[in-house]
Design an enzyme around this catalytic site. Structure first.
Site, PDB file in Angstrom:
ATOM      1  N   HIS A 123       0.836  -1.194   0.000  1.00 44.15           N
ATOM      2  CA  HIS A 123       0.000   0.000   0.000  1.00 44.15           C
ATOM      3  C   HIS A 123       0.875   1.250   0.000  1.00 44.15           C
ATOM      4  CE1 HIS A 123      -2.760   2.945   2.231  1.00 44.15           C
ATOM      5  NE2 HIS A 123      -3.188   2.892   0.997  1.00 44.15           N
ATOM      6  N   LEU A 124       1.583   1.480   1.109  1.00 46.37           N
ATOM      7  CA  LEU A 124       2.427   2.672   1.189  1.00 46.37           C
ATOM      8  C   LEU A 124       3.832   2.384   1.713  1.00 46.37           C
ATOM      9  CD1 LEU A 124      -0.115   5.363   2.443  1.00 46.37           C
ATOM     10  CD2 LEU A 124       0.834   5.103   0.165  1.00 46.37           C
ATOM     11  N   CYS A 147      -0.081   0.409   9.750  1.00 41.25           N
ATOM     12  CA  CYS A 147      -0.235   1.779   9.234  1.00 41.25           C
ATOM     13  C   CYS A 147      -1.663   2.040   8.745  1.00 41.25           C
ATOM     14  CB  CYS A 147       0.754   2.036   8.112  1.00 41.25           C
ATOM     15  SG  CYS A 147       2.471   1.961   8.631  1.00 41.25           S
ATOM     16  N   HIS A 148      -2.197   1.134   7.925  1.00 39.57           N
ATOM     17  CA  HIS A 148      -3.518   1.362   7.343  1.00 39.57           C
ATOM     18  C   HIS A 148      -4.408   0.134   7.404  1.00 39.57           C
ATOM     19  CE1 HIS A 148      -0.835   4.416   5.517  1.00 39.57           C
ATOM     20  NE2 HIS A 148      -1.827   5.189   5.902  1.00 39.57           N
ATOM     21  N   GLY A 149      -3.982  -0.911   8.106  1.00 42.94           N
ATOM     22  CA  GLY A 149      -4.851  -2.042   8.374  1.00 42.94           C
ATOM     23  C   GLY A 149      -4.947  -3.112   7.308  1.00 42.94           C
TER      24      GLY A 149
END
Length: 183
Positions: A123-124, A147-149
């Protein structure tokens, strides 16, 4: 005595050809001597070449356990899958996966118990949890990106969350049954 404009003075044509060839040869050698260090400076240095591969000893990794290593300054996860984790990964229909890949596609033939992935969320670029002892493994028993699940299964395939792709499997080879070289 003969003078310059005198037709009795003949110029040697071979002498002029020799001088032209010699001048071209000297210019060519000079260009080669100038360009060679420039081209050689573009080659990777010894420390970069040493970091281009990573050797991992698998003998200390127990079934169900994972380790973190480093490959090209990125985290590398090496997981020794149990038979239950392999069966769990094989039971998932590929149609349910966002980035459909079977466990067989993500491991080496005859070595399905060894899963090697880069530890970078697609993702990132965060580092997912799940390779260290006691870390959260997410809803599917693999890896969890805090970070974002994003949740990854035991085959490091994305199952839930914003990550678009599975954790990347780098190029690696088995040197022996207990040693791999990544890169």
């Amino acid at each position: 005595m003969a003078t310059e404009g005198d037709p009795s003075v003949l110029e040697n044509p071979r002498r002029r050809d020799y001088l032209q060839f010699a001048a071209v040869a000297v210019a060519g050698v000079g260009a080669g001597v100038t360009v060679l260090p420039l081209v050689n400076s573009m080659n990777p240095s010894a420390d970069v070449l040493a970091a281009s591969t990573t050797e991992v000893d698998l003998s200390a990794i127990e079934p169900g356990q994972a380790i973190k290593a480093s490959f090209r300054k990125q985290p590398l996860f090496v997981r020794h899958l149990t038979q239950a984790e392999i069966d769990q990964a094989d039971a998932v229909p590929l149609g349910e996966l966002r980035d459909p890949q079977s466990l067989k596609e993500r491991t080496k033939e005859g070595k399905a118990q060894w899963l090697v992935t880069l530890g970078v969320c697609t993702h990132l670029g965060c580092v997912p949890l799940g390779a260290g002892e006691g870390e959260a493994k997410g809803d599917y028993g693999g890896y969890f990106c805090p970070c974002h699940g994003s949740h990854y299964d035991t085959a490091a395939r994305i199952r839930k969350g914003p990550a678009p792709k599975n954790l990347e499997v780098p190029a690696y080879t088995f040197d022996t049954d207990t040693k791999i070289t990544v890169g």
